[in-house]
Design a protein around this motif. Structure first.
Motif: not given
Lengths: 519, 852
Positions: B615-622, B604-610
């Motif tokens: 919570s445990e969730h992590i958002a990744a924007v590709s 996955l070409n992730v540009v933003v990892l937040q």
């Protein structure tokens, strides 16, 4: 809407020693007066009564100096050989001194010939003093004995032969007229009571004792040899603290008038001042040669240090700056300050707020109105250029940020260019100014390149700048070399330490480090 | 849902696409734009009496109160950018607005009612309404068939009844005008129109039907640039003022003659004059430009001028109220400044400042929950998402900003807050020939409620600072606090607080460097502390290193060759044993810190990892194929919880989770991660966006309802306050269909009981009154005390059911409730345990009474 933001002058943390109240206090002495004596000065003693004359024992004489006199006002010279330890009595009327031939002489301050002579010591008497009852004298001699003498009858009351080496120092208790202390080269300090036949306390100092001192309360005893040690007499001679600040033998001790500071003079040419609460060095004086004797006048008015080469160093305290002078300056009356301020607005009054007047520096005013050249002129004024170069450099940086530094530097005459160049040459090597001043120097050379050769003054400055920069580059190269060497050293060191670490845990390491520091 | 009210639909095609998507899958995530659009679409207009200010903002016309800076009215209806706002000349309570969607709309702006819509059919680029022309307005439209040529036409507006009208009666006034509304101006009583384009000025006299053209040489001998930028006409004399690209202002007179015209020149601006305006009587001329200085020229005396400097950013438009008491400048950074006529700064209306380049990323201030990012040059803006307002702007650089093109000025590049928001660290840099770096540490001063500079460190690193983070422990002591900076000079540095024991020192706390770490002379790119602060992860190009934060020993390293690490973060809560990293070769990796092994990886070409802080969730924007996709996952499972492919056409630069005040109820399990915090994005065109599960329909109905309620009320500040309050309340409500008023009454059990209990069992009115009033009180502090009476009511209801026939008993019971009631009122700060005890005592009482 924001108002004009003045140029930020970057603050640089001050290096070097911190200015404390103590440093200010002990720095408040005038430049010393040097008086040459005939030989090494082994004792200086202040008269306890005004006008606080002091007796200096050197060679075969005892000189009495007035406080501000450069010449002795009186001399006692009836000694065949060296005189030692001329000491005043509490009332300042009598003076006692030991001598090389073993006799002790008592002088009247007003007279010339000795009033009494006490014979009994077989060898030189290096220490004599009055007990606090005023009628007895104690002494210590190189014949290992310490004696007590009666003044009226000039006879020996008692003699103690408990020391096993030369007795070279001693002092009497101020509270108890029977107690005195002697220190000897046999590494001990002994406390004697005239009422008993032997010493009441023996303290093992560990080194030949050169000086002893009893605190006014009588509870603490300070002895000086290789180190200065403080003992609690009331606890039976328990060591309180050992002060290892001198790197040679400490020869003399004294307390200041308030009893809050302890001074020690040493053969390492230093006088150190300790706080008697924390026993930390709060100040230190440096002298030309090894120090043998030290005295502080009442109220700390004068510090006198006697040295091995016979020089007497006298420092007088600067007179307190009179505050009356500043008060004399006529100030506006109080009512001008409170004028209108104590007015309470009535209910129907409409309050018009006046914006606070902000005071701006001259360069800020000029920068605010974008007069870059004039702003640069303003910070090249001598008082700014010389005393606060950081302001000059900050304004230069600000001009550079605004992109007007080049135009501000351009169009200057010979005198101004040389002034600028002098400033740059002098400051460019200071690390905090280097980045900005290199830019400035670059620009100046760019701008004035076409006119090089027209003025000898400017050319000379350019050459100087080149020289300064060249020298700096050389230094840097040298430093890099040193750094390289140190890196090599450290590389070998770390290897060893790594093995060391594996063997003994970190505790061992910290211990060795501690030792390193103490050495 | 904080930004419902002012969030906008995305304009144009994108919006259509999203709407259609919504119809297919009603619960799908939607991307909502926040922060509003730039407010400098058109010249702002004052209402009569200068009570309100009307300005175009994106697709809307916004009405602000001049006195309070509050947004009073939002006129929505246009489907494209609003380009012109003008008061109707004959009815000053009405407003014409033109838009790129080809319509002119007539509004009753005080009530926010759309009266009429005239469809012109062309893109309208500017709108002018004149008192002299009876029933027509002038607009600038593109000439059909030709690109980049525009014409000024007059549009006849029919007075016939009906909402939607066609306005097709166009008559061309001037050909070849500039598209900008600033380049055309109407003269004294509408006798002539002046328009400038490039180096030409043309003046058309309506009565004489005469067109005069004047032209200047493009550049003069002194290197000036004569291109016209704006024009203004004197309200009483025959005089035209024109602004030029080189900063000159020319005053033209005698221009009804082709040859004998004269002009005089005023010159102060050093760059483009962006707008000109004459004062009401024409005694003075206002001009503004890139310098962000408002200049007032006094026409009588030649050179006399007044300045209002440092307005913040370039002045786009200048306008004057109809009574001349206020001036108003619209700025390029989304701001309107209201200025008194004596050139005293009065008020400012500030939206989200769209800085040219957001370098700091999106940071959330833990104290105010405001979004923090670059604002004005050298400033940090604290932007409140709830109210779409700038809370305040913190001056970081503290240098005078010179508004001049081509200058290299210090800019803010990194920002970090400590966990409680007590400390703020900022990095500013200025790069010219060599780099100037400054690390500043700010302390939050409780007294002044603002940040105070504590430590300034110049050149903390030799090269650019790439990342910065505080150790996020929740402990209150300062000694656990530390800051880590990573630099391109291949080291990371740890900064700690030093306490100065010297009582004479000015401040006792200061920061200094504690540890410098490096790894094989690779550039340090990212840093991140684990949740408990015991581990520090620093990425060095291809490698992630994990350090023990107490001893600074290197614990282990991870890498996923051949990609360099783009971003790293630790898992939180139950997933705190995982470390997530994204590489620029398109891999997302999850390492287990206990086994020091790769747990899983995904292509996955992730540009933003937040990571979400709550919570445990992590958002990744590709970013793939020119589309951004959103993936939300938990580190303990390789399967993402939520995938939102191609949700945005723009590249996402930064993201941030902002904690919600009230957890939202979300039906779908897929979107549970949105429950406690909201995700915001910043795209590379500096648009702030968020994702929402609510459909547009819901949000629109909500706001229209609110408007409907407000219609019947006279607009007073109090009513506005009330309306806003209600509105916020209803936002938190789940059931949005309810009318606000009803919702209020029904949710309180006290009121329910009051309405449903038979009259004969009710106690006296004097007793009920405090309960009723208590139930209407809405405030956070009183929540606990409020609950008590409610519960009491409920219990008494139960009791009533028990002993329905015994009236006397009920009476007694009510009586014994009295002291408690009064207790609840007087001692608001009863602790919970005490309340419980009281309640217990009451229960005992019951049994005793019933036995009796």
């Amino acid at each position: 809407m924001a108002s004009y933001k003045p140029v930020v002058i970057p603050a640089v943390p001050k290096l070097g020693e911190k200015i404390t109240q103590d440093t200010l206090y002990w720095r408040g002495y005038k430049t010393p007066v040097q008086i040459k004596e005939f030989g090494a000065i082994n004792k200086i003693d202040f008269s306890p009564v005004p006008p606080y004359n002091y007796a200096v024992t050197a060679s075969s004489r005892v000189h009495i100096y007035g406080r501000y006199s450069q010449e002795p006002i009186k001399t006692f010279s009836r000694f065949k050989d060296a005189a030692y330890c001329a000491t005043y009595r509490d009332d300042g009327k009598l003076l006692v001194a030991g001598s090389e031939e073993g006799s002790i002489r008592l002088f009247d301050i007003s007279g010339r010939a000795p009033l009494r002579q006490f014979d009994g010591h077989t060898k030189a008497v290096h220490v004599v003093g009055f007990l606090s009852d005023k009628y007895r004298i104690f002494s210590g001699g190189d014949d290992y004995s310490s004696s007590l003498w009666d003044i009226p009858s000039a006879t020996e009351i008692v003699s103690y032969s408990e020391h096993s080496d030369y007795v070279r120092c001693g002092c009497a208790s101020k509270l108890n007229g029977d107690v005195f202390i002697t220190g000897s080269y046999d590494h001990t300090v002994k406390v004697f009571d005239a009422r008993t036949k032997s010493s009441v306390m023996t303290i093992e100092h560990g080194h030949p004792v050169e000086s002893v001192l009893l605190f006014p309360s009588g509870g603490l005893l300070v002895s000086a040899g290789r180190y200065v040690k403080v003992w609690d007499v009331l606890k039976g001679g328990q060591l309180l603290v050992s002060l290892k600040n001198h790197h040679k033998t400490v020869t003399c001790l004294c307390l200041n008038s308030s009893g809050q500071r302890l001074l020690s003079g040493s053969l390492d040419r230093h006088v150190k001042i300790y706080s008697t609460t924390s026993y930390k060095v709060v100040h230190s004086f440096n002298y030309a040669t090894s120090i043998l004797s030290l005295a502080l006048s009442p109220e700390d008015e004068t510090i006198i240090v006697g040295m091995t080469n016979g020089v007497l160093n006298v420092k007088h305290r600067k007179p307190e700056e009179s505050k009356e002078k500043s008060q004399k300056k006529r100030q506006p009356a109080y009512r001008t300050y409170v004028k209108g301020r104590n007015y309470m607005p009535k209910q129907e009054d409409f309050f018009v707020s006046k914006p606070g007047r902000c005071i701006m520096r001259k360069y800020d005013k000029l920068l605010k109105s974008f007069q870059s050249s004039k702003a640069l002129d303003a910070v090249l004024e001598p008082h700014i250029r010389l005393y606060t170069p950081e302001v000059t450099v900050a304004v230069m940086q600000e001009l550079n940020r605004r992109g007007t530094l080049r135009s501000a530097l351009a169009g200057r005459d010979e005198k101004q260019i040389s002034l600028l160049l002098t400033f740059v040459t002098r400051r460019v090597i200071e690390p905090r100014f280097t980045p900005v001043l290199i830019t400035v120097a670059d620009m100046i050379t760019d701008i004035y390149q076409p006119v090089v050769g027209q003025s000898a003054l400017v050319d000379k400055q350019f050459l100087r700048l080149q020289e300064a920069i060249g020298r700096e580059i050389d230094y840097q190269e040298e430093l890099l070399e040193v750094l390289g060497m140190m890196d090599a050293l450290f590389a070998t060191l770390t290897e060893k330490r790594a093995t060391y670490l594996e063997e003994n845990k970190s505790n061992g390491l910290t211990k060795t480090l501690d030792q390193d520091i103490s050495i | 849902m904080p930004c419902v009210q002012r969030a906008e639909l995305r304009g144009g095609r994108a919006a259509v696409r999203f709407r259609s998507r919504k119809m297919v899958a009603p619960a799908a995530l939607r991307v909502v734009r926040c922060g509003g659009r730039a407010m400098h679409g058109a010249r702002a207009v004052f209402s009569v009496g200068a009570r309100f200010l009307l300005c175009a903002s994106g697709d809307f016309v916004k009405m602000y109160s001049v006195a309070t800076e509050e947004l009073v009215q939002l006129l929505r209806g246009h489907s494209d950018l609003v380009t012109g706002v003008q008061l109707a000349p004959h009815n000053r309570l009405q407003l014409y607005s033109s838009s790129l969607d080809g319509t002119i709309k007539l509004w009753d702006f005080t009530d926010g009612i759309l009266i009429k819509t005239f469809t012109v059919g062309y893109q309208l680029l500017a709108l002018y309404a004149l008192p002299s022309s009876e029933d027509s307005v002038f607009v600038i439209i593109p000439k059909s068939g030709e690109r980049d040529t525009f014409q000024l036409v007059s549009v006849k507006l029919t007075k016939a009844a009906g909402q939607d009208m066609e306005a097709k009666e166009l008559s061309v006034v001037l050909e070849g005008v500039d598209a900008s509304p600033k380049c055309t101006a109407f003269g004294r009583e509408g006798e002539y129109v002046a328009s400038v384009k490039d180096v030409n000025l043309q003046v058309y006299f309506f009565k004489q039907k005469q067109l005069n053209r004047f032209s200047l040489r493009a550049t003069n001998k002194k290197g000036g640039n004569n291109v016209f930028t704006c024009v203004a006409c004197h309200p009483q004399e025959d005089c035209i003022a024109t602004g030029h690209a080189d900063g000159k202002i020319r005053l033209w007179r005698n221009f009804n003659h082709k040859k004998e015209y004269t002009f005089s020149t005023l010159h102060w601006h050093h760059d483009k004059v962006l707008d000109l305006a004459f004062s009401l009587e024409g005694t003075s001329l206002l001009s503004g430009g890139v310098e962000s200085v408002l200049v007032q020229w006094h026409c009588g005396s030649d050179c006399k001028r007044d300045f209002l400097p440092r307005l913040g950013s370039a002045i786009e438009y200048v306008s004057i109220s109809s009574d001349g008491t206020f001036y108003c400048t619209s700025h390029t950074d989304n701001r309107i400044t209201i200025i008194n006529s004596n050139l005293r700064f009065s008020k400012t209306i500030q939206g989200l400042i769209k800085a040219r380049d957001v370098k700091t990323g999106l940071v959330v201030d833990p104290r105010t929950k405001a979004l923090v990012l670059n604002g004005e040059p050298g400033h940090l803006q604290f932007y409140c998402l709830q109210s779409d307002k700038q809370l305040y702007s913190l001056d970081i650089v503290q240098q005078e900003y010179i508004h001049q093109a081509g200058l290299n000025q210090s800019d803010l590049v990194r920002v970090a807050f400590s966990a409680q928001g007590k400390w703020l660290a900022t990095v500013e840099e200025r790069e010219e020939t060599d780099l100037e770096l400054q690390l500043k540490l700010w302390f939050f001063d409780e007294e002044t409620q603002s940040f105070k500079l504590n430590t300034r460190i110049s050149m903390p690193h030799e090269d650019h600072i790439t990342a910065m983070c505080f150790r996020d422990t929740d402990e209150m002591e300062d000694d656990s606090l530390m800051l880590v900076t990573t630099g391109r000079d291949c080291v990371f540095k740890v900064w700690v607080i030093l306490e100065d024991t010297d009582p004479e020192a000015q401040q006792s706390l200061s920061w200094s460097c504690d540890f410098v770490g490096s790894y094989h002379s690779y550039q340090a790119t990212n840093c991140c502390f684990s949740e408990d602060g015991s581990l520090l992860a620093v990425s060095f190009e291809e490698t992630v290193t994990v350090w023990d934060s107490s001893t600074w020993d290197l614990k282990c390293t991870f890498c996923h060759p051949p990609g360099k690490i783009r971003s790293i973060c630790f898992g939180r809560l139950t997933c705190s044993k995982y470390l997530i990293g994204a590489t620029d070769h398109g891999f997302l990796c999850c390492w287990n810190l206990l086994s020091c092994a790769l747990e899983w990886s995904a292509h996955l070409n992730v540009v933003v990892l937040q990571p979400d802080p709550l919570s445990e969730h992590i958002a990744a924007v590709s970013w793939l194929f020119k589309e951004s996709s959103l993936f939300v996952f938990k580190p303990n499972e390789a399967r993402p919880i939520c995938i939102q492919r191609k949700f945005c056409k723009e590249r996402i630069q930064f993201a941030a989770f902002v904690p919600r005040d009230v957890p939202e109820t979300i039906g779908s399990e897929k979107y549970l991660w949105l429950r406690r915090s909201q995700l915001f994005f910043l795209t590379d065109t500096q648009e702030l966006m968020t994702v929402s599960t609510k459909s547009a329909q819901e949000r629109l109905t909500l706001s229209s309802k609110q408007l409907a309620v407000e219609e019947s009320l006279p607009v007073t500040p109090f009513s506005l306050l009330l309306g806003k309050h209600r509105h916020q309340q209803s936002q938190g409500d789940v059931d949005l269909g309810k009318i606000v008023h009803h919702h209020h009454e029904q949710d309180s059990p006290a009121v329910k009981e009051l309405l449903h209990t038979p009259a004969h069992v009710l106690p006296s009115a004097s007793f009920l009154c405090p309960i009723f009033i208590n139930s209407l009180l809405v405030s956070k502090e009183n929540k606990s005390t409020e609950e008590t009476p409610d519960e009491v009511e409920m219990e008494s209801e139960e009791a009533e059911d028990d002993s329905d026939e015994e009236n006397s008993v009920t009476e007694m019971k009510q009586e014994d409730k009295m002291p408690l009631e009064s207790l609840g009122e007087t001692t608001h700060r009863l602790s919970k345990s005490e309340e419980k005890e009281l309640r217990k005592i009451r229960k005992v009482d019951y049994s005793w009474i019933s036995v009796f």
